[in-house]
Write a protein that holds these residues in place. Structure first.
Motif, PDB file in Angstrom:
ATOM      1  N   GLN A 114       0.820  -1.206   0.000  1.00  0.00           N
ATOM      2  CA  GLN A 114       0.000   0.000   0.000  1.00  0.00           C
ATOM      3  C   GLN A 114       0.862   1.267   0.000  1.00  0.00           C
ATOM      4  OE1 GLN A 114      -3.200   0.738  -0.458  1.00  0.00           O
ATOM      5  NE2 GLN A 114      -2.718   2.882  -0.182  1.00  0.00           N
ATOM      6  N   TYR A 118       1.724   0.158  -4.648  1.00  0.00           N
ATOM      7  CA  TYR A 118       0.478   0.512  -5.333  1.00  0.00           C
ATOM      8  C   TYR A 118      -0.470   1.253  -4.392  1.00  0.00           C
ATOM      9  CZ  TYR A 118       1.989  -2.823  -8.911  1.00  0.00           C
ATOM     10  OH  TYR A 118       2.698  -3.474  -9.883  1.00  0.00           O
ATOM     11  N   GLY A 120      -2.603   3.457  -4.979  1.00  0.00           N
ATOM     12  CA  GLY A 120      -3.920   3.680  -5.581  1.00  0.00           C
ATOM     13  C   GLY A 120      -4.862   2.500  -5.446  1.00  0.00           C
ATOM     14  N   HIS A 121      -4.354   1.347  -5.026  1.00  0.00           N
ATOM     15  CA  HIS A 121      -5.190   0.146  -4.892  1.00  0.00           C
ATOM     16  C   HIS A 121      -5.658  -0.049  -3.454  1.00  0.00           C
ATOM     17  CE1 HIS A 121      -3.104  -1.695  -8.679  1.00  0.00           C
ATOM     18  NE2 HIS A 121      -3.842  -0.642  -8.947  1.00  0.00           N
ATOM     19  N   TRP A 122      -5.919   1.056  -2.773  1.00  0.00           N
ATOM     20  CA  TRP A 122      -6.252   1.021  -1.353  1.00  0.00           C
ATOM     21  C   TRP A 122      -7.493   0.188  -1.035  1.00  0.00           C
ATOM     22  CZ3 TRP A 122     -10.946   2.866   0.031  1.00  0.00           C
ATOM     23  CH2 TRP A 122     -11.583   3.719  -0.884  1.00  0.00           C
ATOM     24  N   GLU A 124      -8.668  -2.576  -2.467  1.00  0.00           N
ATOM     25  CA  GLU A 124      -8.310  -3.993  -2.455  1.00  0.00           C
ATOM     26  C   GLU A 124      -7.451  -4.311  -1.221  1.00  0.00           C
ATOM     27  OE1 GLU A 124      -6.552  -7.273  -5.595  1.00  0.00           O
ATOM     28  OE2 GLU A 124      -6.187  -5.148  -5.970  1.00  0.00           O
ATOM     29  N   HIS A 125      -6.506  -3.438  -0.922  1.00  0.00           N
ATOM     30  CA  HIS A 125      -5.640  -3.644   0.235  1.00  0.00           C
ATOM     31  C   HIS A 125      -6.440  -3.565   1.538  1.00  0.00           C
ATOM     32  CE1 HIS A 125      -2.371  -1.914  -2.612  1.00  0.00           C
ATOM     33  NE2 HIS A 125      -2.636  -3.171  -2.872  1.00  0.00           N
TER      34      HIS A 125
END
Length: 157
Positions: A114, A118, A120-122, A124-125
């Motif tokens: 995170q 990535y 920007g993939h918060w 999903e994380h």
């Protein structure tokens, strides 16, 4: 845990009865089923990630060197550590062995991804972290090696 019942001021009561039945049904679902589902779901994500890394190690090393670029750590060491954490964490969660430790370890992986890889993939994380936090806070549940070991210890051997 108390069940909330909604009582209408006026009008049809059938929708409220339906709601109350659904709440009672959901409340009766054993937490261990939820824990098992969470463990398997998160384990699968990290298992597949590790398999992808191992499937093409030279590409993995390039990704860590040129795309992921973690600060203060050699890319080859970072790739090895990430793969080892994903593999061991996935296996440990799958069988429910030292699940709290595995959850903590994989939370570290998620946080690293995170913050450094990535951001920007918060969403999903956050989903992965939520399931891992469930395991960290509540354990693996009844369907786990952790539970079998705890039973054995309580029984005296």
């Amino acid at each position: 845990m108390t069940t909330m019942h909604i009582t209408p001021a006026s009008g049809s009561r059938s929708i409220y009865r339906l709601h109350d039945r659904l709440v009672e049904w959901a409340t009766a679902l054993p937490l261990s089923i939820v824990q098992l589902g969470a463990r398997v779901a998160v384990a699968e994500v990290f298992w597949q990630s590790a398999q992808t890394k191992l499937g093409s190690w030279p590409v993995t090393l390039q990704l860590f060197a040129f795309e992921y670029r973690l600060p203060l750590i050699d890319p080859a060491l970072a790739a090895t550590m990430a793969t080892a954490a994903e593999l061991s964490g996935a296996v440990m969660l799958s069988i429910g062995l030292l699940s709290r430790l595995a959850s903590l370890m994989l939370l570290g992986v998620v946080a690293t991804i995170q913050v450094f890889v990535y951001p920007g993939h918060w969403a999903e994380h956050l989903m992965w972290a939520s399931l891992l936090l469930l395991m960290l806070s509540r354990g693996a549940g009844f369907v786990s090696v952790d539970h079998l070991i705890a039973q054995r210890i309580r029984a005296g051997g």
